[in-house]
Design a protein around this motif. Structure first.
Motif, short mmCIF file in Angstrom:
data_model
loop_
_atom_site.label_atom_id
_atom_site.label_comp_id
_atom_site.label_asym_id
_atom_site.label_seq_id
_atom_site.Cartn_x
_atom_site.Cartn_y
_atom_site.Cartn_z
N TYR A 17 0.83 -1.20 0.00
CA TYR A 17 0.00 0.00 0.00
C TYR A 17 0.86 1.25 0.00
N THR A 18 0.94 1.89 -1.18
CA THR A 18 1.71 3.12 -1.30
C THR A 18 0.88 4.30 -0.80
N LYS A 19 1.51 5.47 -0.77
CA LYS A 19 0.86 6.65 -0.19
C LYS A 19 -0.54 6.88 -0.74
N GLU A 20 -0.69 6.75 -2.09
CA GLU A 20 -2.02 7.06 -2.64
C GLU A 20 -3.06 5.98 -2.31
N ARG A 21 -2.60 4.88 -1.73
CA ARG A 21 -3.54 3.86 -1.27
C ARG A 21 -3.70 3.92 0.25
N THR A 22 -3.70 5.11 0.80
CA THR A 22 -3.91 5.27 2.24
C THR A 22 -5.02 6.31 2.44
N PHE A 23 -5.68 6.26 3.57
CA PHE A 23 -6.62 7.35 3.89
C PHE A 23 -6.84 7.42 5.39
N ASP A 24 -7.17 8.64 5.84
CA ASP A 24 -7.37 8.82 7.28
C ASP A 24 -8.85 9.07 7.57
N VAL A 25 -9.12 9.23 8.85
CA VAL A 25 -10.52 9.27 9.28
C VAL A 25 -11.22 10.54 8.76
N GLU A 26 -10.49 11.64 8.70
CA GLU A 26 -11.14 12.89 8.26
C GLU A 26 -11.43 12.86 6.76
N THR A 27 -10.50 12.28 5.98
CA THR A 27 -10.74 12.15 4.54
C THR A 27 -11.98 11.29 4.30
N LEU A 28 -12.05 10.19 5.03
CA LEU A 28 -13.22 9.32 4.90
C LEU A 28 -14.50 10.09 5.24
N TYR A 29 -14.43 10.86 6.31
CA TYR A 29 -15.61 11.61 6.76
C TYR A 29 -16.09 12.56 5.68
N ASN A 30 -15.13 13.25 5.03
CA ASN A 30 -15.51 14.32 4.11
C ASN A 30 -15.65 13.88 2.66
N GLU A 31 -15.02 12.77 2.28
CA GLU A 31 -14.91 12.52 0.84
C GLU A 31 -15.40 11.16 0.36
N ASN A 32 -15.94 10.35 1.20
CA ASN A 32 -16.33 9.00 0.79
C ASN A 32 -17.35 9.02 -0.36
N PRO A 33 -16.98 8.58 -1.57
CA PRO A 33 -17.91 8.63 -2.70
C PRO A 33 -19.15 7.76 -2.47
N SER A 34 -19.00 6.68 -1.71
CA SER A 34 -20.17 5.82 -1.45
C SER A 34 -21.22 6.59 -0.66
N TYR A 35 -20.76 7.34 0.33
CA TYR A 35 -21.69 8.12 1.15
C TYR A 35 -22.36 9.20 0.30
N LYS A 36 -21.52 9.92 -0.46
CA LYS A 36 -22.08 11.03 -1.26
C LYS A 36 -23.11 10.50 -2.25
N ALA A 37 -22.78 9.38 -2.92
CA ALA A 37 -23.72 8.84 -3.91
C ALA A 37 -25.01 8.37 -3.24
N SER A 38 -24.87 7.83 -2.03
CA SER A 38 -26.06 7.31 -1.36
C SER A 38 -27.05 8.41 -0.99
N LEU A 39 -26.57 9.66 -0.96
CA LEU A 39 -27.48 10.77 -0.66
C LEU A 39 -28.30 11.16 -1.89
N HIS A 40 -27.83 10.73 -3.08
CA HIS A 40 -28.44 11.23 -4.31
C HIS A 40 -29.21 10.19 -5.11
N TYR A 41 -28.82 8.92 -5.00
CA TYR A 41 -29.40 7.93 -5.91
C TYR A 41 -30.22 6.91 -5.14
N ASN A 42 -31.49 6.82 -5.48
CA ASN A 42 -32.34 5.96 -4.66
C ASN A 42 -32.27 4.49 -5.04
N ASN A 43 -31.49 4.14 -6.09
CA ASN A 43 -31.28 2.69 -6.32
C ASN A 43 -30.13 2.16 -5.43
N ILE A 44 -29.47 3.04 -4.67
CA ILE A 44 -28.44 2.58 -3.72
C ILE A 44 -29.15 2.16 -2.44
N ILE A 45 -29.12 0.85 -2.18
CA ILE A 45 -29.86 0.37 -1.00
C ILE A 45 -29.02 0.54 0.27
#
Ligand code: ACM
Ligand code: ZN
Length: 503
Positions: free
Chosen positions: A413-441
């Motif tokens: 796991y190189t640098k670009e394959r790392t993430f911290d708790v704040e990045t996850l909090y602010n940038e998780n694409p799964s979370y963002k998409a789940s706010l917009h698309y109702n086919n995401i269960i």
């Protein structure tokens, strides 16, 4: 001055008492006073659907003291009552100095109320427990909230599996996605193909932990999870990630030759889709899987299956030609459709990793759900494909729901394959998409055990990032990050006492 001292003392006592629940409830109203429950005083009045949750309450907070059930609500210190107006999995909790009252419309709701009570509880040295007087109204934002553990690349003990099922229930996650087959090991005993585990569970050659789960152990784990309102979704990954199975049964590969075991990643040695014996094998495996796991959902994998062998295999080429499939990618869709239909005949649904729909083609049956994962390479292409074809989606993007990606570089796991708790909090694409698309269960998160991630290393990958994921799955809103950061510290204390650790 005396007033200031008095006010400070009052504030301090409120702060000391103010307990945190993670994920944050939709509504939490902390009141004055405490409810003290002593050992041997667990006088409970409960509707029958809540009985398992009552015993979980006694076991986890009072070291297994028995509840003393009564039909006289007035004398009860604990009341568990059905309220059919509450949403599925939701609960209402009312604590005053005399009584703890729990309302829910189903069993998971009662369990989640108990999990909130565990987080609110203050244990006293004499074995009694106090809860702050409080009113909580809570229900999940998403119906699917899963955690995947890779037991294929690394075997983990039954005790460890149970430990993480407990964790899921405490964080109000409802599905344990159990990745049981990999190139490095087949972990699920299948009685009609005993070599899968006799040989296939012991193929690794490094410091990987080897072993498998007997059917008896699996039944025990399924019951353990059910009591905690966690459903186990087993994954049988095919046609790729099959080297361990093909070492046990080389006749199910394209060329029937000895198979090399990958140290990392995967190879082009996949199940042959041209041989009828492979279809019979997969159906036989699914028969036993469905007997063991009552889940409505069975995961059929489908990720990372190179087609080199299928392109060269006479049996696969014959199948492609006779069915007019055109190419080997469509052969994977055909094979996936056969097994999803087989699950449909048993009243189950089939989940596939997004790779199965990378190309349009052979129609998939209507019981299919797609798990979107490959954000790093394909962005939201799978989400778009799934929306175009009306497939429900579980969002599990490898930005940032792959908890095996460490917080700082480590082995593969190189640098670009790392993430911290704040990045996850602010940038998780799964979370963002789940706010917009109702086919995401719902949202899934995964802990793959590549690069020798042994069971003693799992906690440090999970904590504290798993708290953010739980919040994004359950919570009706996200508090500001500084506020949530404080909640994380408090909840980590609770998990530390419960036997979990972080870096
Ligand atoms: C995956 O990460 N191979 C689903
Ligand atoms: Zn073949």
């Amino acid at each position: 001055m005396r007033n200031i001292l008095f006010l400070s003392a009052l504030l301090l006592s409120i702060l000391l008492r103010a307990q945190i629940i993670v994920p944050t409830p939709a509504k939490l109203d902390l009141k004055n006073g405490d409810c003290l429950l002593r050992r041997n005083e667990l006088v409970v009045s409960a509707d029958s659907v809540a009985l398992g949750a009552c015993s979980l309450f006694a076991e986890t907070l009072f070291e297994g003291d028995e509840c003393n059930f009564t039909t006289d609500s007035l004398s009860a210190r604990l009341l568990f009552r059905v309220d059919t107006f509450l949403p599925s999995e939701g609960y209402r909790l009312l604590v005053d100095e005399q009584c703890v009252r729990v309302y829910a419309s189903d069993y998971p709701g009662f369990v989640y109320a108990v999990q909130s009570l565990r987080q609110l509880a203050q244990m006293r040295g004499d074995g009694s427990v106090t809860f702050p007087c409080v009113e909580v109204c809570d229900s999940p934002r998403l119906v699917w909230r899963s955690f995947m553990l890779d037991s294929g690349r690394q075997y983990q003990s039954v005790a460890t599996i149970k430990k993480y099922i407990d964790m899921l229930s405490m964080l109000k996650m409802n599905y344990f996605h159990w990745h049981l087959t990999e190139g490095l090991g087949w972990r699920l005993q299948i009685k009609s193909y005993s070599m899968l585990t006799e040989k296939g569970a012991f193929v690794a050659s490094g410091d990987e932990q080897q072993g498998f789960y007997t059917q008896e152990e699996v039944r025990d784990i399924v019951n353990y999870a059910r009591r905690r309102a966690v459903t186990i979704v087993p994954e049988i990954d095919f046609p790729g990630h099959a080297e361990a199975a093909l070492t046990a049964y080389p006749q199910f590969s394209c060329f029937g030759e000895p198979i090399g075991i990958p140290r990392e990643g995967f190879t082009k040695n996949i199940f042959c889709a041209g041989k009828d014996s492979v279809l019979i094998f997969l159906r036989d495996v699914l028969d036993e899987v469905c007997q063991l796991f009552p889940s409505q959902y069975i995961h059929l994998g489908g990720d990372e299956a190179p087609k080199d062998n299928w392109d060269a295999c006479p049996d696969c080429r014959r199948r492609v030609a006779s069915l007019g499939l055109g190419d080997s990618h469509n052969l994977q869709r055909w094979l996936s459709a056969q097994m999803a239909s087989y699950l449909a005949s048993k009243g189950r649904k089939a989940i596939f990793w997004e790779d199965v729909i990378v190309h349009d083609g052979y129609p998939l049956p209507s019981n299919v759900i797609i798990q979107w994962w490959n954000y790093r390479t394909r962005g939201d292409a799978a989400l778009k494909d799934a929306r175009r074809n009306n497939y429900p989606v579980i969002a599990n993007t490898n930005y940032y729901t792959y908890l095996n990606f460490p917080t700082s570089p480590w082995r593969g796991y190189t640098k670009e394959r790392t993430f911290d708790v704040e990045t996850l909090y602010n940038e998780n694409p799964s979370y963002k998409a789940s706010l917009h698309y109702n086919n995401i269960i719902g949202i899934g998160c995964s802990l793959w055990c590549d690069y020798g991630l042994t069971e003693n290393m799992l906690d440090e990958r999970l904590f504290p990032r798993i708290f953010v994921l739980a919040q994004q799955m359950w919570g009706s809103s996200l508090p500001s990050f500084p506020e949530f950061g404080e909640n994380i510290k408090s909840i980590m204390n609770f998990f530390s006492v419960a036997g979990y650790s972080k870096k």
